[in-house]
Design an enzyme around this catalytic site. Sequence first.
Site, PDB file in Angstrom:
ATOM      1  N   ARG A 190      62.990  31.420  56.490  1.00 53.80           N
ATOM      2  CA  ARG A 190      62.172  31.640  57.674  1.00 53.80           C
ATOM      3  C   ARG A 190      62.711  32.800  58.514  1.00 53.80           C
ATOM      4  O   ARG A 190      62.935  32.658  59.724  1.00 53.80           O
ATOM      5  CB  ARG A 190      62.107  30.378  58.517  1.00 53.80           C
TER       6      ARG A 190
ATOM      7  N   THR B 163      55.051  26.509  59.852  1.00 52.53           N
ATOM      8  CA  THR B 163      56.211  25.899  60.517  1.00 52.53           C
ATOM      9  C   THR B 163      57.177  26.982  60.988  1.00 52.53           C
ATOM     10  O   THR B 163      57.538  27.854  60.197  1.00 52.53           O
ATOM     11  CB  THR B 163      56.942  24.954  59.532  1.00 52.53           C
TER      12      THR B 163
ATOM     13  N   ARG C 188     117.626 -14.650  59.758  1.00 48.06           N
ATOM     14  CA  ARG C 188     116.480 -15.242  59.067  1.00 48.06           C
ATOM     15  C   ARG C 188     116.307 -14.521  57.737  1.00 48.06           C
ATOM     16  O   ARG C 188     117.019 -13.562  57.424  1.00 48.06           O
ATOM     17  CB  ARG C 188     115.211 -15.061  59.902  1.00 48.06           C
TER      18      ARG C 188
ATOM     19  N   LYS D 134      51.116  34.513  52.118  1.00 50.53           N
ATOM     20  CA  LYS D 134      51.441  33.080  52.277  1.00 50.53           C
ATOM     21  C   LYS D 134      50.307  32.440  53.062  1.00 50.53           C
ATOM     22  O   LYS D 134      50.245  32.522  54.290  1.00 50.53           O
ATOM     23  CB  LYS D 134      52.780  32.969  53.006  1.00 50.53           C
TER      24      LYS D 134
END
Length: 1107
Positions: free
Chosen positions: A572, A836, A330, A669
């Site tokens: 933190r 926090t 082919r 703070k």
Amino acid sequence: MLLKLGGMRAALGVLAVRRACCHSRSAHTSPQTLVYKPIKKVMVANRGEIAIRVFRACTELGIRTVAVYSEQDTGQMHRQKADEAYLIGRGLPPVAAYLHIPDIIKVAKENDVDAIHPGYGFLSERSDFAQACADAGVRFIGPAPEVVRKMGDKVEARAIAIRAGVPVVPGTDAPISSLQEAQEFSNNYGFPIIFKAAYGGGGRGMRVVREYEELEENYQRAYSEALAAFGNGALFVEKFIEKPRHIEVQILGDKYGNVIHLYERDCSIQRRHQKVVEVAPATQLDPHLRDRLTADSVNLAKLVGYENAGTVEFLVDKHGKHYFIEVNSRLQVEHTVTEEITDVDLVHAQLRICEGRSLPELGLKQDKIRINGYAIQCRVTTEDPARGFQPDTGRLEVFRSGEGMGIRLDSASAFQGAIISPHYDSLLVKVISSGKDLPAAAAKMSRALAEFRVRGVKTNIPFLQNVLSNDQFLYGTVDTQFIDENPDLFNLKPVQNRAQKLLHYLGHVMVNGPTTPIPVKAKPSSIDPVVPAVPLGATFDVAMRFLYECPWKRLQELRSLIPNVPFQMLLRGANAVGYTNYPDNAVYKFCEVAKENGMDIFRVFDSLNYLPNMLLGMEAVGAAGGVVEAAISYTGDISDPMRQKYSLDYYLKLADELVKAGTHILSIKDMAGLLKPEASRVLISSLRDRFPDMPIHVHTHDTAGAGVAAMLACAEAGADIVDVAVDPMAGMTSQPSMGAIVACTKGTKYNTGISLEKVFDYSEYWEVARGLYAPFDCTATMKSGNADVYENEIPGGQYTNLHFQAHSMGLGHKFKEVKKAYVEANKLLGDLIKVTPSSKIVGDLAQFMVQNSLTRAEVEERADELSFPLSVVEFLQGHVGIPHGGFPEPFRSKVLKSLPRVEGRPGASLPAMDFEALEKQLRETHRDDITTEDVMSAAMYPKVFQEFKEFTTTFGPVDCLNTRLFLDGPSVAEEFEVELERGKTLHIKALALGDLNKAGQREVFFELNGQLRSVLVRDTVAMKEMHFHPKALKDVRGQVGAPMPGKVVEVKVKEGQKVEKGQPLCVLSAMKMETVVNSPLSGTVAKVYVKADSSLEGDDLILEITE
């Protein structure tokens, strides 16, 4: 008369040639096939680019064209390129439609088709199809049916090669019919061996087996693939030649016994036995070897009476010995490179040969065929090289090809809006380049590939670019192991795709609303302020979580723009910038990386003023070379003699420890704004007296409205620095007014030296900017400050958040109760310093009490039976640290019961973090450049970083959008510009929103730089009402997702079954290739979500495994 006689002589000469040819071919061809018969109409029994390639050739020769298509291919381009198009295989699976011979023949006969071109794949090497064409009186554009049968049967073709004296690889004489035969062959010849489909090629049904344990699985997979691709699962077995070159020779034969070659192609660059890049001619091929290859090919073709186009394939080992593999009867996918170097149109030749023309008539004589330069073909496929070349499917949102001198494109459905389905081959377009030598052809190919813009699906273009720049490819020789032995080919340059990703983001916001949670229903202002050139800071996790920006990049940009001003950050203590405990080395590493990126001053604090946590943070900052500012969190009221838990003596003793530890600056703070003017004077003057040379910094909030007075009192008492907010952002839960402080100190010894005019100019910008953040503005629910903060002690930021939460939960009218409960919750927990994350713990308990209508007394009484918020339980366990005065008893013991407790500093007992392992994991997960900064982000916030990376992968960087577009998206018909980088600006216009489709999507239309673009966006609200297959979550180890879109061929496990890591779970088929999905871990199958024949998209959940 002379002209007529001349014409007659010429005709007689042609007849004489034909008689001679008839005589030489009498063994192979019947006389009636030798009559020249023009073709008027050609059908292509195929799809995609090969169908279009044949149609174009037919059109050039004045031949009418017919296309056939499956139900799944109604939108494919090949049916539009033909003069006529007809549906085949109604109700059949996608591939089966193109294998349905009766339908194809029926369409051909009903529509007066003269000849059928089979293309490649599908029925192209099926002798029964060639015979069916002959039986129907339709010409087959290819070899005779018997030749197709012989060449298609790999075993018979092998026997013919042996008769022709062509070397072959040891293998079975006939197709095997059982696993036992494969076992016997491997026992005789040893490993490695290779299974090959007996009735097809293209890599389908081909499997290499290197050891006995792999034999059965690979036999089953090869059989199944061959059956699916060619309708016949027959296999044969060969000894596998290690590291050969794959060289193939193009041949052409006519009906008169003439056979020529058009030289060779090198197809050695393969993966999964499928060709990726082809080159003609083969580089550095010994001329004598070339002669042997071409001579063997022609001899083999003549032996079987081969006509039309074909390819003889060989393996060439490292010693220069060649072995016959097969004949492809082919046209090949890579026929293009042969056409480019020989200037022979192979499809034209196929058509003319089928009509009865001889090769000499067509001017095709061996001595006339010359090689001219080099040609390269790259198969651009919708496959992802980073995921093992897994096929990708979807919609082509953007398609722009590379063009120019020396470039040829053979494509099919490569256009904007085309749907790439999982049903067929993943080939998108063939790109062919030509040049005077291989480097020249490669340079043109590289340039063309760089011009491509394909969006919506992954492609292999980055991989192809790496191949083309590889020195071995350019200047040496390659073999079939080239890809396996060059892992650097997979160091893929990421595709930016910024414009299309931005359109996806804007479309998503237009359909589904903001990606950032909006507390209240308020629109951003339509007025844009004149944005200053300097970017602004944001909380570390907020930058990633809500703004979808890298905090490190922000820091780097700020540092670059402001090289001469010290930067400060909050640390933190032992919690670094997170809300949990980290191993000590993680805190040290974070400070080191922050300092390297331009941070100067680290304000170190702890939410409980727990000294061991603070000391660790201070030591980490010192080790990194930063300036240490130790911050004491303030609560209570030192001016109130009735409140002495947090007395003046408490703060002074804590300050003594911090100064002794070596802090450079001392900070107070005051997060709740509890410092009254008198308390400010007492505290700051006492600290100044005790530490006369220590810089003192005070931070407060103005919730009660006394912030300006308190800060002026601090200044008079000896503070060096006080924090303020620009006027439009000041007051209430923010800091005191900058303008007020500047004005009040003007003319005094505390004069700031700042011009009020400059403050006003600065304020003017922020007054307009604040309107952009209307959905987040506290004034949406708060109308004034409130002095009750002196009672409830809620920090400023949390006060605003609680207010929003109460309104969003329908408790706006109960906010007074929430505040009262906050006071009671604080007492329950022992009167904490509230910063926090300790403030969140008190807030969680307060909301828990309001939601469950509990009083403080009821909570204490029922503590041993209530299900408290996790943050409260972990605090009482000691995960945050030890509060001043210790934990509240017996409340703590009643809540914890037998739960474990942390003694001492929480982080001290944690194992060191393995950053190398984390970086390796991130690279495996995200497959792009992972920086040291990325590793730190993942260490601090693993889930947030994962979501951030997923967002940027989907939507790209969105920091180039202005605030209003980012939050609310554009309105329809709005025009705007987005600057991606200097010199690259996008001109965008939002055009329209489409209706909801069956997949729960809406198409959003834009105009981008003058071109129409559209994106499909899932409507999340509508999808909740529709059922969709669940997706595997990448961060859940036991969830196994589909590695590619496709169909489930087989499920190999059941629910409740135990599996081992690496054990096959199921088999998927896509693009006619099968993939085994293996277990990523050992465990038990908890649930199976698929069954045989299930159609899946990429990452669809297959099953869940529990460890």
